[in-house]
Design a protein around this motif. Structure first.
Motif, PDB file in Angstrom:
ATOM      1  N   LEU A 157       0.830  -1.197   0.000  1.00 39.20           N
ATOM      2  CA  LEU A 157       0.000   0.000   0.000  1.00 39.20           C
ATOM      3  C   LEU A 157       0.866   1.249   0.000  1.00 39.20           C
ATOM      4  O   LEU A 157       0.603   2.218  -0.745  1.00 39.20           O
ATOM      5  N   ARG A 158       1.907   1.259   0.799  1.00 36.46           N
ATOM      6  CA  ARG A 158       2.783   2.430   0.875  1.00 36.46           C
ATOM      7  C   ARG A 158       3.544   2.642  -0.430  1.00 36.46           C
ATOM      8  O   ARG A 158       3.753   3.791  -0.848  1.00 36.46           O
ATOM      9  N   ILE A 159       3.965   1.562  -1.059  1.00 40.01           N
ATOM     10  CA  ILE A 159       4.652   1.704  -2.350  1.00 40.01           C
ATOM     11  C   ILE A 159       3.686   2.269  -3.387  1.00 40.01           C
ATOM     12  O   ILE A 159       4.057   3.119  -4.205  1.00 40.01           O
ATOM     13  N   HIS A 160       2.429   1.823  -3.381  1.00 38.67           N
ATOM     14  CA  HIS A 160       1.417   2.408  -4.266  1.00 38.67           C
ATOM     15  C   HIS A 160       1.350   3.909  -4.050  1.00 38.67           C
ATOM     16  O   HIS A 160       1.352   4.700  -5.004  1.00 38.67           O
ATOM     17  N   HIS A 161       1.253   4.320  -2.787  1.00 40.70           N
ATOM     18  CA  HIS A 161       1.147   5.746  -2.483  1.00 40.70           C
ATOM     19  C   HIS A 161       2.422   6.485  -2.899  1.00 40.70           C
ATOM     20  O   HIS A 161       2.356   7.615  -3.410  1.00 40.70           O
ATOM     21  N   ALA A 162       3.572   5.850  -2.705  1.00 40.53           N
ATOM     22  CA  ALA A 162       4.840   6.480  -3.094  1.00 40.53           C
ATOM     23  C   ALA A 162       4.893   6.734  -4.602  1.00 40.53           C
ATOM     24  O   ALA A 162       5.359   7.791  -5.050  1.00 40.53           O
ATOM     25  N   LEU A 163       4.420   5.776  -5.393  1.00 41.53           N
ATOM     26  CA  LEU A 163       4.411   5.960  -6.848  1.00 41.53           C
ATOM     27  C   LEU A 163       3.541   7.140  -7.250  1.00 41.53           C
ATOM     28  O   LEU A 163       3.884   7.905  -8.160  1.00 41.53           O
ATOM     29  N   VAL A 164       2.412   7.305  -6.557  1.00 40.40           N
ATOM     30  CA  VAL A 164       1.529   8.439  -6.836  1.00 40.40           C
ATOM     31  C   VAL A 164       2.239   9.748  -6.489  1.00 40.40           C
ATOM     32  O   VAL A 164       2.212  10.717  -7.263  1.00 40.40           O
ATOM     33  N   LEU A 165       2.889   9.803  -5.327  1.00 45.05           N
ATOM     34  CA  LEU A 165       3.575  11.024  -4.914  1.00 45.05           C
ATOM     35  C   LEU A 165       4.732  11.355  -5.853  1.00 45.05           C
ATOM     36  O   LEU A 165       4.940  12.523  -6.209  1.00 45.05           O
ATOM     37  N   LEU A 166       5.490  10.350  -6.255  1.00 43.48           N
ATOM     38  CA  LEU A 166       6.595  10.591  -7.191  1.00 43.48           C
ATOM     39  C   LEU A 166       6.070  11.107  -8.527  1.00 43.48           C
ATOM     40  O   LEU A 166       6.676  11.986  -9.157  1.00 43.48           O
TER      41      LEU A 166
END
Length: 270
Positions: free
Chosen positions: A203-212
């Motif tokens: 879930l956090r990696i998903h969110h990180a991809l969105v932020l990047l």
């Protein structure tokens, strides 16, 4: 927003935040983000499609798409004879250089620009077969986040979707939903096939991809996603995505430049 649609696929140029209608199709389809990041939501969960990944949604699955960052979304529908060669569940694949070029060719101006010669039926069939063969050789990527069914897990999932940086333990989260650690751990394994901590990391990696995709740097992204320091975030990101956040951002820019094609004049369809 600009859209081009034809019987075998389509291309959408979407601003960040654009969302499609909820829909389903009689044929399965592949989606590729030539630039930006796509989220594909189905009843089974959410797939994140960053640079050089391809998402597969089988026929009949209700779904919708959302763009994160300015996104060049490519769509290819597969006939049943080809669709049966790849999984019967939503999945994300690593796109080889060849698969990427075939996807770009199948969704390029030959489909919507009268000045570009169209592919013959036989040529398109050969390209589609090459694409499917490449995907069959690719490994599924851990970028499909399954959606829990149990009400207690769904409540925990909602909390973490809203606050991915929350570092509460499973025991602490369990108190808010009225379930013990042992019960919740069993439910995560039985329903989602992974531990709570594996699920939260995805879930956090998903969110990180969105932020990047939205232009955040590594330090801000790490903090927003709950990592105590950037090095821990970089290690987790690399283990799932296969490259560091910095190199990933460079690859996104390179892929976007490679896919940039002149747009024909004319109004966008409604």
């Amino acid at each position: 927003m600009t859209s081009h649609l034809w019987p075998s696929g389509g291309r959408h140029l979407w601003p960040s935040g654009e969302t499609s209608a909820v829909q389903s199709h009689a044929r399965g389809h592949l989606v590729y983000a030539a630039s930006g990041v796509l989220a594909v939501h189905t009843e089974r969960g959410t797939s994140i499609v960053p640079a050089n990944r391809v998402a597969w949604t089988p026929a009949g699955f209700t779904h919708h798409h959302r763009a994160h960052g300015d996104t060049d979304m490519r769509i290819v529908f597969l006939a049943p004879a080809l669709a049966r060669l790849i999984p019967d569940h939503p999945a994300v694949f690593l796109a080889s250089d060849l698969a990427r070029e075939v996807l770009l060719a199948l969704t390029g101006p030959r489909n919507y620009d009268d000045a570009a010669p169209a592919y013959s039926r036989s040529a398109r069939s050969r390209l589609l077969r090459v694409l499917v063969d490449e995907l069959r050789e690719a490994h599924e990527q851990p970028l499909h986040l399954p959606q829990p069914r149990d009400d207690r897990l769904r409540a925990i999932a909602r909390m973490l979707y809203e606050s991915p940086g929350d570092n509460a333990t499973l025991a602490e989260l369990g108190k808010t939903v009225g379930a013990g650690t042992r019960t919740l751990s069993r439910l995560f394994r039985d329903e989602l096939g992974m531990t709570f901590y594996e699920w939260r990391t995805q879930l956090r990696i998903h969110h990180a991809l969105v932020l990047l995709a939205d232009g955040h740097d590594t330090i801000r992204t790490a903090a927003a996603c709950g990592w105590a320091n950037p090095s821990s975030f970089i290690a987790a990101f690399t283990s799932i995505i296969g490259t560091t956040p910095g190199r990933y951002r460079i690859s996104r820019r390179t892929a976007a430049r490679a896919s940039r094609l002149p747009e024909p004049p004319g109004p966008s369809p409604g």
